[in-house]
Design a protein around this motif. Structure first.
Motif, PDB file in Angstrom:
ATOM      1  N   LYS A   1     -43.013 -17.268 -27.362  1.00 45.76           N
ATOM      2  CA  LYS A   1     -43.318 -15.936 -27.891  1.00 45.76           C
ATOM      3  C   LYS A   1     -44.816 -15.683 -27.822  1.00 45.76           C
ATOM      4  O   LYS A   1     -45.610 -16.608 -27.796  1.00 45.76           O
ATOM      5  CB  LYS A   1     -42.856 -15.824 -29.346  1.00 45.76           C
TER       6      LYS A   1
ATOM      7  N   GLU B   1     -41.041 -10.715 -29.311  1.00 44.32           N
ATOM      8  CA  GLU B   1     -40.265 -10.480 -30.522  1.00 44.32           C
ATOM      9  C   GLU B   1     -41.239  -9.959 -31.558  1.00 44.32           C
ATOM     10  O   GLU B   1     -41.961 -10.702 -32.180  1.00 44.32           O
ATOM     11  CB  GLU B   1     -39.607 -11.765 -30.992  1.00 44.32           C
TER      12      GLU B   1
ATOM     13  N   LYS C   1     -46.152 -12.973 -29.941  1.00 43.67           N
ATOM     14  CA  LYS C   1     -46.302 -11.963 -30.983  1.00 43.67           C
ATOM     15  C   LYS C   1     -47.745 -11.876 -31.466  1.00 43.67           C
ATOM     16  O   LYS C   1     -48.309 -10.783 -31.556  1.00 43.67           O
ATOM     17  CB  LYS C   1     -45.373 -12.275 -32.152  1.00 43.67           C
TER      18      LYS C   1
END
Length: 90
Positions: free
Chosen positions: A25, A87, A27
């Protein structure tokens, strides 16, 4: 050789490991990029411009800091080329 435990981050990419899965990820990278560009309060849209938008030379607009603009574009290119799913839900 020594065991350094599970990998949690690599080159700014967050790594989440489970028994049969590894999730990558970005983020925090995206949130930091939004903050640096002053867009952390923006809402996402599927089309960034109005339909049939006409550009005209007569419109006055602020000058853009070319160095900051280039930095943002380079960051977005890095984000695209890593091809990770983002995400962003909290």
């Amino acid at each position: 050789m020594s065991d350094l435990a599970l990998l949690t981050s690599y080159l700014g990419i967050e790594v989440e490991q489970a028994r049969h899965m590894i999730r990558l990820k970005q983020k925090n990278y995206v949130l930091r990029l939004l903050e640096q560009s002053g867009m952390q309060e923006c809402k996402s849209v599927s089309t960034p411009l109005e339909a049939r938008f006409k550009c005209s030379e007569g419109r006055k607009s602020q000058l853009v800091d070319s160095i900051k603009f280039k930095s943002i574009i380079k960051s977005l290119r890095y984000l695209i080329h890593t091809r990770l799913e983002l995400e962003l839900s909290q």
